[in-house]
Scaffold this active site. Sequence first.
Site, PDB file in Angstrom:
ATOM      1  N   ASP A  61       0.872  -1.174   0.000  1.00 21.61           N
ATOM      2  CA  ASP A  61       0.000   0.000   0.000  1.00 21.61           C
ATOM      3  C   ASP A  61       0.915   1.232   0.000  1.00 21.61           C
ATOM      4  O   ASP A  61       1.818   1.334   0.848  1.00 21.61           O
ATOM      5  CB  ASP A  61      -0.850  -0.060   1.284  1.00 21.61           C
ATOM      6  CG  ASP A  61      -1.791   1.127   1.431  1.00 21.61           C
ATOM      7  OD1 ASP A  61      -1.606   2.142   0.743  1.00 21.61           O
ATOM      8  OD2 ASP A  61      -2.700   1.029   2.280  1.00 21.61           O
ATOM      9  N   SER A 127      -5.553  14.602 -14.256  1.00 23.00           N
ATOM     10  CA  SER A 127      -6.763  14.315 -15.039  1.00 23.00           C
ATOM     11  C   SER A 127      -7.347  15.598 -15.599  1.00 23.00           C
ATOM     12  O   SER A 127      -7.211  16.679 -14.996  1.00 23.00           O
ATOM     13  CB  SER A 127      -7.777  13.658 -14.097  1.00 23.00           C
ATOM     14  OG  SER A 127      -9.048  13.677 -14.666  1.00 23.00           O
ATOM     15  N   TYR A 151     -12.935  13.578  -5.838  1.00 20.24           N
ATOM     16  CA  TYR A 151     -11.875  12.967  -6.655  1.00 20.24           C
ATOM     17  C   TYR A 151     -11.081  14.054  -7.382  1.00 20.24           C
ATOM     18  O   TYR A 151      -9.847  14.070  -7.343  1.00 20.24           O
ATOM     19  CB  TYR A 151     -12.487  11.981  -7.669  1.00 20.24           C
ATOM     20  CG  TYR A 151     -11.507  11.561  -8.740  1.00 20.24           C
ATOM     21  CD1 TYR A 151     -10.442  10.720  -8.450  1.00 20.24           C
ATOM     22  CD2 TYR A 151     -11.630  12.038 -10.057  1.00 20.24           C
ATOM     23  CE1 TYR A 151      -9.526  10.348  -9.434  1.00 20.24           C
ATOM     24  CE2 TYR A 151     -10.727  11.676 -11.049  1.00 20.24           C
ATOM     25  CZ  TYR A 151      -9.680  10.832 -10.728  1.00 20.24           C
ATOM     26  OH  TYR A 151      -8.774  10.479 -11.702  1.00 20.24           O
ATOM     27  N   LYS A 155      -6.907  15.468  -7.235  1.00 16.45           N
ATOM     28  CA  LYS A 155      -5.959  15.666  -8.337  1.00 16.45           C
ATOM     29  C   LYS A 155      -5.441  17.110  -8.328  1.00 16.45           C
ATOM     30  O   LYS A 155      -4.247  17.361  -8.528  1.00 16.45           O
ATOM     31  CB  LYS A 155      -6.629  15.340  -9.681  1.00 16.45           C
ATOM     32  CG  LYS A 155      -6.968  13.863  -9.835  1.00 16.45           C
ATOM     33  CD  LYS A 155      -5.717  12.982  -9.797  1.00 16.45           C
ATOM     34  CE  LYS A 155      -6.014  11.508  -9.838  1.00 16.45           C
ATOM     35  NZ  LYS A 155      -4.860  10.652  -9.628  1.00 16.45           N
ATOM     36  N   PHE A 180      -7.132  12.756 -20.625  1.00 13.18           N
ATOM     37  CA  PHE A 180      -8.531  12.980 -20.976  1.00 13.18           C
ATOM     38  C   PHE A 180      -9.289  11.651 -20.748  1.00 13.18           C
ATOM     39  O   PHE A 180      -9.413  11.241 -19.605  1.00 13.18           O
ATOM     40  CB  PHE A 180      -8.647  13.657 -22.344  1.00 13.18           C
ATOM     41  CG  PHE A 180      -8.443  15.159 -22.160  1.00 13.18           C
ATOM     42  CD1 PHE A 180      -7.208  15.663 -21.734  1.00 13.18           C
ATOM     43  CD2 PHE A 180      -9.497  16.047 -22.286  1.00 13.18           C
ATOM     44  CE1 PHE A 180      -7.035  17.027 -21.450  1.00 13.18           C
ATOM     45  CE2 PHE A 180      -9.336  17.406 -22.022  1.00 13.18           C
ATOM     46  CZ  PHE A 180      -8.114  17.893 -21.605  1.00 13.18           C
ATOM     47  N   ASN A 181      -9.747  10.942 -21.752  1.00 15.23           N
ATOM     48  CA  ASN A 181     -10.539   9.733 -21.471  1.00 15.23           C
ATOM     49  C   ASN A 181      -9.859   8.488 -22.039  1.00 15.23           C
ATOM     50  O   ASN A 181     -10.148   8.097 -23.177  1.00 15.23           O
ATOM     51  CB  ASN A 181     -11.949   9.875 -22.060  1.00 15.23           C
ATOM     52  CG  ASN A 181     -12.724  10.979 -21.357  1.00 15.23           C
ATOM     53  OD1 ASN A 181     -12.447  12.160 -21.541  1.00 15.23           O
ATOM     54  ND2 ASN A 181     -13.664  10.606 -20.534  1.00 15.23           N
ATOM     55  N   ASN A 201     -17.461   3.999 -16.833  1.00 10.75           N
ATOM     56  CA  ASN A 201     -17.046   4.719 -18.045  1.00 10.75           C
ATOM     57  C   ASN A 201     -17.746   4.170 -19.278  1.00 10.75           C
ATOM     58  O   ASN A 201     -18.142   3.003 -19.324  1.00 10.75           O
ATOM     59  CB  ASN A 201     -15.526   4.626 -18.229  1.00 10.75           C
ATOM     60  CG  ASN A 201     -14.797   5.364 -17.122  1.00 10.75           C
ATOM     61  OD1 ASN A 201     -15.366   6.271 -16.497  1.00 10.75           O
ATOM     62  ND2 ASN A 201     -13.571   4.967 -16.861  1.00 10.75           N
ATOM     63  N   ARG A 233     -16.555  13.918 -25.620  1.00 10.62           N
ATOM     64  CA  ARG A 233     -15.328  13.750 -24.826  1.00 10.62           C
ATOM     65  C   ARG A 233     -14.158  13.435 -25.752  1.00 10.62           C
ATOM     66  O   ARG A 233     -14.331  12.992 -26.883  1.00 10.62           O
ATOM     67  CB  ARG A 233     -15.475  12.573 -23.839  1.00 10.62           C
ATOM     68  CG  ARG A 233     -16.563  12.760 -22.795  1.00 10.62           C
ATOM     69  CD  ARG A 233     -16.208  13.836 -21.775  1.00 10.62           C
ATOM     70  NE  ARG A 233     -17.273  14.020 -20.796  1.00 10.62           N
ATOM     71  CZ  ARG A 233     -18.314  14.835 -20.940  1.00 10.62           C
ATOM     72  NH1 ARG A 233     -18.449  15.555 -22.039  1.00 10.62           N
ATOM     73  NH2 ARG A 233     -19.227  14.948 -19.983  1.00 10.62           N
ATOM     74  N   ASP A 297     -22.366  16.608 -15.233  1.00 11.30           N
ATOM     75  CA  ASP A 297     -21.752  16.332 -16.538  1.00 11.30           C
ATOM     76  C   ASP A 297     -21.664  17.620 -17.368  1.00 11.30           C
ATOM     77  O   ASP A 297     -22.602  18.413 -17.370  1.00 11.30           O
ATOM     78  CB  ASP A 297     -22.589  15.314 -17.327  1.00 11.30           C
ATOM     79  CG  ASP A 297     -22.285  13.886 -16.911  1.00 11.30           C
ATOM     80  OD1 ASP A 297     -21.344  13.685 -16.113  1.00 11.30           O
ATOM     81  OD2 ASP A 297     -22.994  12.975 -17.378  1.00 11.30           O
TER      82      ASP A 297
END
Length: 344
Positions: A61, A127, A151, A155, A180-181, A201, A233, A297
């Site tokens: 960890d 991200s 989240y 970042k 990106f994605n 996703n 996206r 979104d």
Amino acid sequence: MSGRTVLLTGATGYIASHTWLALLAQGWRVVGVDDFSNSSPKVFDRLQAMAGRSLAFQRADVCDKSAMNSVFAHYRPDAVVHFAALKAVGESVVAPLAYYRNNLMGLLNVCDVMRTHDCHHLVFSSSATVYGVPERLPITEDAPLSATNPYGQTKLMGETVLRDLCASDERWRVACLRYFNPVGAHESGRIGEDPRGTPNNLMPYVAQVAVGRLDKLQVYGNDYDTPDGTGVRDYIHVDDVADGHVAALRYLFNTARSVTVNLGTGQGYSVLDVVKAFARASGRPVPYVVVPRRPGDVAACYADPTRAAELLGWRAGHGLARMCQDSWRWQQMNPQGFETPSPA
Ligand SMILES: NC(=O)c1ccc[n+]([C@@H]2O[C@H](COP(=O)([O-])OP(=O)(O)OC[C@H]3O[C@@H](n4cnc5c(N)ncnc54)[C@H](O)[C@@H]3O)[C@@H](O)[C@H]2O)c1
């Protein structure tokens, strides 16, 4: 870069596993660390089979300082790529403490241990979520930053920690890569994205609909201000993302500078574009139903990838058709993800 050793945290995860192979192909020595909280030991077995040799790995960890100290003492890495993090936006809203603890403590710990062992080259998995609701498209790296969920905060805070660290000590060289994605899978079909439970996703969801594991896709809103009304996206092949890490490490060692770059293609595709491309690649229908928009979104989000091209000499090479083909191959060869008996 041959002869140098890089430590990957979160090494058996989706993006890290592809990066591992890309680094080996460029002559890096690689050591992996993962606690398997969101991946399977079977990933490591497959990586070894694909590499055709035994690879260095420690189950640990990243929040466990003494375990990380032992890894550093044993392998003496020259650089770290820090992938390990929790990454589900919705879950982060429900369990923010787990996200702050794992993602921030993990990063602080890794930096502390690096400093102790005189290792100052770090690539950080950031991200596009750090752009919050983008004001302008395509998104450049100097666009305003904000976070719309815990989240994203982790970042954004991670980037802030790293900026302050670089300002405090000139030995640090840090690359923040804003993905990106990432979608798709290795072209062999032996590693890919293996979400636990129902995928969050789009691409893995579509793949599971095409293979018949899920009934139909829910399209969240078709009344956005986009060409067909569905969300747009910047999908990028995971192997291109992996190559971005190799390019970033090269940059850190060759130029002795820190850098923050977008890893995207610069091309936006809508949900329906992906549905159509996937149906073509798989030869299967992808049934869908339009449901109301999901809160939080944004209509469209895609990168300006110019800085990565100029500074790292990197650009994405694979288009949407290839992303769908590779994703479909992975899905077909591994209907139960890594629990499918290995072809290796
Ligand atoms: N996949 C995406 O869409 C995307 C987009 C932008 C950024 N990112 C970031 O990229 C990184 C990798 O993402 P991914 O999609 O490969 O996710 P992933 O969940 O497949 O990989 C993360 C890996 O980290 C491990 N891990 C988590 N916490 C750990 C800990 N405390 N100690 C050791 N290992 C730990 C997990 O077991 C997993 O194998 C993450 O930091 C994520 O936030 C991902």
